[in-house]
Write an enzyme that holds these catalytic residues in place. Sequence first.
Site, PDB file in Angstrom:
ATOM      1  N   ASP A   1       5.334  35.596  66.736  1.00  0.00           N
ATOM      2  CA  ASP A   1       6.027  34.437  66.195  1.00  0.00           C
ATOM      3  C   ASP A   1       5.388  33.160  66.751  1.00  0.00           C
ATOM      4  OD1 ASP A   1       8.865  33.922  64.720  1.00  0.00           O
ATOM      5  OD2 ASP A   1       8.428  32.347  66.192  1.00  0.00           O
ATOM      6  N   ILE A   2       5.080  32.228  65.862  1.00  0.00           N
ATOM      7  CA  ILE A   2       4.456  30.976  66.305  1.00  0.00           C
ATOM      8  C   ILE A   2       5.504  30.130  67.035  1.00  0.00           C
ATOM      9  CG2 ILE A   2       3.190  28.923  65.562  1.00  0.00           C
ATOM     10  CD1 ILE A   2       2.333  30.450  63.077  1.00  0.00           C
TER      11      ILE A   2
ATOM     12  N   GLU B   1       7.265  32.109  59.916  1.00  0.00           N
ATOM     13  CA  GLU B   1       6.141  31.932  60.823  1.00  0.00           C
ATOM     14  C   GLU B   1       5.975  33.167  61.716  1.00  0.00           C
ATOM     15  OE1 GLU B   1       8.995  30.186  60.982  1.00  0.00           O
ATOM     16  OE2 GLU B   1       9.486  29.602  63.044  1.00  0.00           O
TER      17      GLU B   1
ATOM     18  N   ASP C   1       1.353  25.010  56.443  1.00  0.00           N
ATOM     19  CA  ASP C   1       0.693  26.092  55.707  1.00  0.00           C
ATOM     20  C   ASP C   1      -0.700  26.360  56.255  1.00  0.00           C
ATOM     21  OD1 ASP C   1       2.885  26.388  54.173  1.00  0.00           O
ATOM     22  OD2 ASP C   1       2.036  25.571  52.321  1.00  0.00           O
TER      23      ASP C   1
ATOM     24  N   ASN D   1       5.694  21.296  61.342  1.00  0.00           N
ATOM     25  CA  ASN D   1       6.149  20.863  60.016  1.00  0.00           C
ATOM     26  C   ASN D   1       6.723  19.450  60.077  1.00  0.00           C
ATOM     27  OD1 ASN D   1       5.473  22.921  58.266  1.00  0.00           O
ATOM     28  ND2 ASN D   1       7.286  24.142  58.763  1.00  0.00           N
TER      29      ASN D   1
END
Lengths: 284, 276
Positions: free
Chosen positions: A111-112, A154, A128, A119
């Site tokens: 997971d980022i 993500e 993206d 964002n």
Amino acid sequence: MRLPFGPCAHIQRQVFKPPLALLTPSSQIDLQALQLDDARALLKHDAKDSQQEAGESPTGYLQRVIDGLCEISLKDPLTGLGNRRHLRSTLERAIETVARSGESVLLLLVDIDHFKAINDTHGHLAGDQVLQAIANCLADCVRPMDTVVRYGGEEFAVILPHCRPLFGRAVAERIRQTVASLSIPVAAQTNVQVTISTGGAYAPEWVRSTADLWIERADQQLYRAKTSGRNQVCLDQPQELSVSAEEKGLLFAHIATDEATMIRNLSGDAPPDSQGNATDRVNA
Amino acid sequence: MNDVLTPTAEHPSTAKLPLRPHGKVLAVTSGKGGVGKTFVSANLAAALAKRGHKVLVLDADLGLANLDVVLNLYPKITLHDVFTGKAKLEDAILQAPGGFSVLLAGSGMVEYSRLTPEVRDEFLRIISSLVPHYDVVLLDTGAGISDVVLFAVSLASEVLMVATPEPTSLTDAYATIKVLVGQQQRQTVRVIVNQAARPGSGLAITNQLQQVLDRFVVTDHPIRLVHMGDIPVDPEVRQAIMRRQLLMQATPGCPAGAAISQLARKLEESVIPKPA
Ligand SMILES: Nc1ncnc2c1ncn2[C@@H]1O[C@H](COP(=O)(O)OP(=O)(O)OP(=O)(O)O)[C@@H](O)[C@H]1O
Ligand SMILES: [Mg+2]
């Protein structure tokens, strides 16, 4: 970019069981009668040749359309990685293998960290781009036999077959460090750096588990990685069923004896009494 | 000698059979796959049948045993139909070429490879209704230590552990025995060394396994391994399979065949009452 999964013929054969009537050779396929427009549009959107080629048989063409649709249905359009559905079928197949062979298969959930901040700061397009860069990076970090999928927003998943417990952490660490060292361009003169948190779990050896339970165990580890400060790897301890190196050493003692016997026999010495003081227990 | 199906542990995947059957249920298991469980099950059944026992082999590998291929039998009615209620148990039992009965699983059985309460109950019902009709019921289990395998083994009064001398097979056999001790309180496991390198090596291997177990598996009911015999590597085994024949029918006198006859004799000495 490397295609994260090969032609999906094997999956397709598993998923589709056409009714027997469709398979009878007598039914000549009439392509006109089939409403293929939506299928063609989907394939075209995915930059695939969607028209019947000159000389291509109707069956051949239809097979190509089906293959194309199968591939799309298992793919995440943004990153080109497999999607959640692909993850599920891969996990289910892995579970079958593990239950029969006891092979070690590791599932990593990646997971980022603080993705929302990217964002918010740089816009969704930048978001993206980060997702795509991480997708490429993950695919490059692993072996061709491994599967990388985009699991959710993500979140990514990596399935590593034939991954001995000793190596699992090393692989996950390598992925973590590679991602952390990336500098991802998101706009002119703007690069961002991100980190990832990773949770991992091995398929329980020998036990036919379910994909859900397996994901859940990896997810718990991901949660642990997140809550203990992010940018780190947490792995579920493999089942205690394992046989320690010490036990193995003792178990294989006979092989050394056998080899010694063979060498001595080859060199012409009298064969030793290798059973020594062993007693037959059958009639005990 | 204990004639009851071994009452087993509190583990959820094990169960007690309600009746005191006269037959013996023997589970053939291995840990590692491909070491010869199905080969041993089918040919041991033939050898026991030859000695006058009424034997049934059940594909407890739920269709993956390839027993149908080994026996060259492709029945219309299988265990699958019994599970789905489409057929009666007695209609699924076949006569195998070696003079014993066999209950094949059918390809659809893979659906039942997760041990749900329904699968357990059905299994239990099937085995308990079979047992009174046979002297020996052999369960050819699948590879691994999946819950279905452990459940099938828990129904058996005796465990026949098939192992080869390879390190991977020994490790898996050892791991399986550990589970059987911990989970089912097994006290005896019978070891068959298949593809033995040379005569007698199986006894040494069994003793080795015993030593490691004694040293590392601490319980209040020590496990005892009983070496039942060795089966040598024999080209006739493959030959028989290629010809779609049972080894015990094609070439019973070949080294592997003789070893299996010997095994049947030993079982008669220790586990199975001599036929009346
Ligand atoms: N003693 C032997 N000599 C030569 N070949 C053998 C011997 N025992 C087994 N084999 C070979 O090993 C193959 C696998 O055997 P078998 O199918 O009985 O194993 P299994 O343990 O039942 O496998 P699985 O775990 O897949 O159910 C057989 O096809 C046979 O060719
Ligand atoms: Mg088998």
